[in-house]
Design a protein around this motif. Structure first.
Motif, PDB file in Angstrom:
ATOM      1  N   GLU A 210       0.850  -1.192   0.000  1.00 42.07           N
ATOM      2  CA  GLU A 210       0.000   0.000   0.000  1.00 42.07           C
ATOM      3  C   GLU A 210       0.889   1.245   0.000  1.00 42.07           C
ATOM      4  N   GLY A 211       0.546   2.211  -0.833  1.00 41.64           N
ATOM      5  CA  GLY A 211       1.329   3.441  -0.883  1.00 41.64           C
ATOM      6  C   GLY A 211       2.758   3.175  -1.316  1.00 41.64           C
ATOM      7  N   ARG A 212       2.904   2.317  -2.315  1.00 42.31           N
ATOM      8  CA  ARG A 212       4.249   1.926  -2.752  1.00 42.31           C
ATOM      9  C   ARG A 212       4.955   3.081  -3.456  1.00 42.31           C
ATOM     10  N   PRO A 213       6.296   3.083  -3.402  1.00 46.13           N
ATOM     11  CA  PRO A 213       7.066   4.097  -4.132  1.00 46.13           C
ATOM     12  C   PRO A 213       6.847   3.954  -5.637  1.00 46.13           C
ATOM     13  N   GLU A 214       7.144   4.993  -6.365  1.00 46.44           N
ATOM     14  CA  GLU A 214       6.961   4.982  -7.814  1.00 46.44           C
ATOM     15  C   GLU A 214       7.852   3.918  -8.452  1.00 46.44           C
ATOM     16  N   GLY A 215       7.246   3.109  -9.304  1.00 45.29           N
ATOM     17  CA  GLY A 215       7.974   2.051  -9.998  1.00 45.29           C
ATOM     18  C   GLY A 215       8.116   0.775  -9.205  1.00 45.29           C
ATOM     19  N   PHE A 216       7.663   0.749  -7.953  1.00 41.10           N
ATOM     20  CA  PHE A 216       7.762  -0.438  -7.114  1.00 41.10           C
ATOM     21  C   PHE A 216       6.590  -1.362  -7.434  1.00 41.10           C
ATOM     22  N   PRO A 217       6.830  -2.712  -7.521  1.00 38.19           N
ATOM     23  CA  PRO A 217       5.733  -3.629  -7.847  1.00 38.19           C
ATOM     24  C   PRO A 217       4.605  -3.550  -6.821  1.00 38.19           C
ATOM     25  N   ALA A 218       3.407  -3.842  -7.304  1.00 37.72           N
ATOM     26  CA  ALA A 218       2.246  -3.808  -6.406  1.00 37.72           C
ATOM     27  C   ALA A 218       2.233  -4.993  -5.459  1.00 37.72           C
ATOM     28  N   GLU A 219       2.769  -6.114  -5.908  1.00 34.53           N
ATOM     29  CA  GLU A 219       2.806  -7.323  -5.083  1.00 34.53           C
ATOM     30  C   GLU A 219       4.221  -7.890  -5.073  1.00 34.53           C
ATOM     31  N   VAL A 220       4.686  -8.309  -3.909  1.00 29.56           N
ATOM     32  CA  VAL A 220       6.025  -8.898  -3.764  1.00 29.56           C
ATOM     33  C   VAL A 220       5.952 -10.098  -2.831  1.00 29.56           C
TER      34      VAL A 220
END
Length: 571
Positions: A210-220
Motif C-alpha cells: 500500500e502506498g508503494r514508491p513509484e515504480g515499485f511492484p504492487a505485489e512482492v
C-alpha cells in the motif's frame, strides 16, 4: 613375565575406563534444554524493540559453544564441558527466557559432574599403573627418532589452514553483507502491506504493498519469521530501487550467521592445531624425561601404524596407541608378519586418553596419538602372530587328506528374491535419486544424494551380477566391475580357510569361493582333483579378466545422477 599388568590388573584398569553411556545421557539433557529454549521463547517480534527478532552478535557466537558442547563430547570432553559452562553463563547474562536459563544451568552442572567422573576414573587408572610399575632396567639411550606425521595428521594440518581461510572468508562475507544492507537501508522507506497468501514451498508469502514508491511492484514475496495470517497488515522496509530487498520492519536482515560460521571454523581450526602441537610437545616431553619406573606389558605390532598392549600373563587386551616409526610401514612379506608379543614397559600418563611411550632395550617407542583402552574382555588372537595377512599360505591350510569332493559344476550366486531386490534397488536408486536432484535449490546437498544413490545402485547391481561358476574345466567369475575366466590348468594351488575354498592362480591372484551348502573343503577337494587331471596349457592363456557389463551400467547411472545434480545446481 608375571608382574606388571597381569590379567587381573588389566581387568581392573579397563574397568576404570569412563562410562561411555553417560555421554548419551548428556546428549539427551542437551536436546531437552534446546527444546525448552525454543518452546519458552514466545516473545513476539516488535517494531518497538528490534533486538527481539533482529541480529544478535552475542547469540551468533554463543550458539557455537552450544553445539560444540555436545559434538566435542566424543573428541575433547573437557573442552565440551568448558563450552557448556560458558554457554550457560552467556545464557544467564543475555537470555531473558527464564526456562532456558534454568535448563542450560542444569545442563552445565551435569556436564561438570561428568568432568569430575572423568577425572576420578583417570585417577584410578593412574593409581593402578603406579601399583604395577617396577624399576626400569639400566638400558642405554636409543637413537632419537624424528617425527614423521602420517596422512591423517597432514590432513589435519591442511584442514586447519582451510578452516582459517573459511573463517577469513566468512568475516569478509559478513562485512560485505552488512555493507550491502546498510546501503539498502539508507534508501529504504516504510510502507504498509496486506498479506495475500499462505507460505509457498520456499516459505515466502505474497503481500500487496500500500502506498508503494513509484515504480515499485504492487505485489512482492516476503519471508516472515513470524508468519502472519491472510489479510493482516504489516509494516515493511522496502528499497524503491531494489524490490528484492523487502523485509518486515520488526524483522531486520540478519547476517550474523556469517559470524557463526567464522567462530565455528576458528574453534575447529584451533582444536586441530592444538592436536598437531600436542603430538610434538607430548613426544618431546616423553623423550626428554628420565623414566625410572614403568608398567610391564607385552606389546605387538598390529597392522601398519599402531601397537597393541596385552597382559603379561594372558591374551587379554589393555589398549593401543598409534605410532609413526618407519619400521612399521611394511612392504615385504617378512616385515608384514605380525611379531609375537614382546616384553616392554609403559611410561607416561597411563590412562585412557593419556600420552604414553614404550621403554624397550632399543629405546623409547614414541606415540603419534593418545592411549585408547580396549573394550572389556577384549582378547588378542594369538594364532595371528607370525602371519602375513597378504599371503594365503600364512592363514589358510591345505585341503585335508580324505576330504570327499563335491560334484561339479557348482554355481554361486544370489537367490532369485535377492536378485529381484537388487534390480528394484538399482532402478529406484537412479529414478528416485534423479527425482531428488531435479531441483534448482539442491545445492551441495546433492553430493550426498549422488553418493547415496550410487551406493544403492552398486549394491543392487552386485546382487544381480555376482556369480561364480566352477566346472571340471575351469572358472567363470563376474562382479560389478570385472569378469574373469580361467581354465583349471592356471591354478597353482588350492587351500581352505574354514568354509571357504581358496584358489591360488599362477599369477598369485586369489579367488575365494563359498559354496551354497557351506562345504568349502569338499569344493576345494573337487577343484584340486580337477586341477590334477587338467591338461597343461601354454603360458599366458589364463586367467583372463575384462570389464563386466555392469560396469557400464553403473557408470551410466552415476553420470545421470551427477549430470542431473550439476545441471540444476549450476543452472
Amino acid at each position: 613375565m608375571t608382574t606388571g599388568f597381569t590379567d587381573e590388573r588389566v581387568r581392573d584398569w579397563v574397568a576404570a575406563t569412563p562410562q561411555h553411556w553417560l555421554r548419551w545421557v548428556l546428549v539427551g539433557l542437551w536436546v531437552a534444554a534446546f527444546v525448552v529454549s525454543v518452546a519458552g521463547d514466545t516473545e513476539p517480534c516488535s517494531t518497538a524493540d528490534l533486538t527481539v527478532c533482529g541480529p544478535d552478535l552475542t547469540f551468533s557466537v554463543a550458539i557455537v559453544l552450544c553445539f560444540a558442547s555436545v559434538v566435542l563430547l566424543w573428541w575433547r570432553p573437557f573442552v565440551a564441558v568448558a563450552c557448556a559452562v560458558l554457554f550457560a553463563i552467556a545464557d544467564l547474562v543475555w537470555d531473558t527466557v527464564r526456562p532456558a536459563n534454568v535448563a542450560w544451568s542444569v545442563v552445565a552442572l551435569v556436564f561438570v559432574a561428568y568432568a569430575l567422573h572423568l577425572r576420578s576414573r583417570f585417577a584410578r587408572q593412574r593409581e593402578i599403573a603406579r601399583d604395577v610399575s617396577v624399576s626400569l632396567p639400566q638400558w642405554s639411550s636409543g637413537p632419537q627418532r624424528p617425527l614423521h606425521l602420517d596422512g591423517s595428521h597432514r590432513l589435519m594440518a591442511a584442514g586447519a589452514v582451510a578452516l582459517v581461510l573459511v573463517a577469513s572468508g566468512a568475516v569478509y562475507g559478513y562485512q560485505r553483507a552488512v555493507g550491502i544492507d546498510d546501503a539498502h537501508a539508507s534508501r529504504a522507506q516504510v510502507v504498509e502491506a496486506i498479506v495475500l497468501s499462505d507460505e509457498d514451498e520456499d516459505g515466502n508469502q505474497k503481500v500487496r504493498v500500500e502506498g508503494r514508491p513509484e515504480g515499485f511492484p504492487a505485489e512482492v514475496d516476503v519471508l516472515f519469521l513470524e508468519v502472519p495470517d491472510i489479510g493482516d497488515s504489516v509494516p515493511l522496509h522496502v528499497d524503491p530501487s531494489d524490490p528484492s530487498w523487502t523485509h518486515p520492519v520488526a524483522e531486520p536482515p540478519d547476517q550474523t550467521w556469517w559470524v557463526t560460521v567464522a567462530v565455528g571454523a576458528l574453534l575447529l581450526a584451533g582444536l586441530l592445531a592444538e592436536r598437531l602441537l600436542a603430538v610434538r610437545v607430548r613426544r618431546g616431553a616423553l623423550e626428554s624425561q628420565h623414566h625410572a619406573v614403568g608398567a610391564p606389558v607385552r606389546v605387538f605390532t598390529d597392522g601398519l601404524d599402531f601397537v597393541g598392549l596385552v597382559a603379561t600373563d594372558s591374551a587379554r587386551g589393555l589398549g593401543e596407541f598409534p605410532v609413526d616409526e618407519e619400521v612399521l610401514r611394511l612392504a615385504t612379506p617378512e616385515a608384514r608378519r605380525v611379531a609375537a608379543p614382546t616384553e616392554a614397559f609403559l611410561v607416561g600418563d597411563v590412562r585412557h586418553g593419556g600420552w604414553v611411550a614404550l621403554a624397550t632395550s632399543t629405546g623409547l617407542r614414541l606415540p603419534l596419538g593418545s592411549l585408547a583402552a580396549l573394550p572389556e574382555d577384549a582378547e588378542v588372537d594369538m594364532d595371528t602372530f607370525g602371519r602375513d595377512p597378504e599371503d594365503p599360505n600364512d592363514w589358510s591350510e591345505p585341503v585335508p587328506m580324505g576330504t570327499i569332493p563335491v560334484p561339479l559344476p557348482i554355481v554361486v550366486e544370489a537367490p532369485r528374491w535377492l536378485k529381484a531386490a537388487g534390480l528394484a534397488a538399482a532402478i529406484a536408486a537412479v529414478s528416485v535419486g534423479t527425482w531428488l536432484l531435479w531441483d534448482d535449490e539442491v545445492g551441495l546437498s546433492g553430493a550426498g544424494v549422488v553418493f547415496g544413490a550410487g551406493s544403492a545402485l552398486h549394491w543392487g547391481l552386485g546382487q544381480l551380477t555376482h556369480r561364480v561358476r566352477v566346472t571340471g574345466s575351469g572358472f567363470a567369475m563376474r562382479s560389478v566391475f570385472s569378469a574373469m575366466e580361467s581354465p583349471m590348468s592356471a591354478v597353482k594351488e588350492v587351500r581352505v580357510d574354514e568354509d571357504v575354498a581358496l584358489v591360488i592362480f599362477e599369477d598369485e591372484s586369489v579367488l575365494e569361493v563359498i559354496p551354497p551348502d557351506g562345504d568349502g573343503r569338499g569344493l576345494a577337494a573337487a577343484i584340486e582333483r580337477a586341477v590334477e587331471s587338467a591338461p597343461r596349457l601354454p603360458e599366458g592363456s589364463a586367467p583372463h579378466s575384462h570389464l563386466s557389463w555392469a560396469t557400464f551400467v553403473f557408470g551410466a547411472g552415476v553420470l545421470v545422477l551427477a549430470g542431473t545434480w550439476l545441471t540444476h545446481w549450476l543452472a
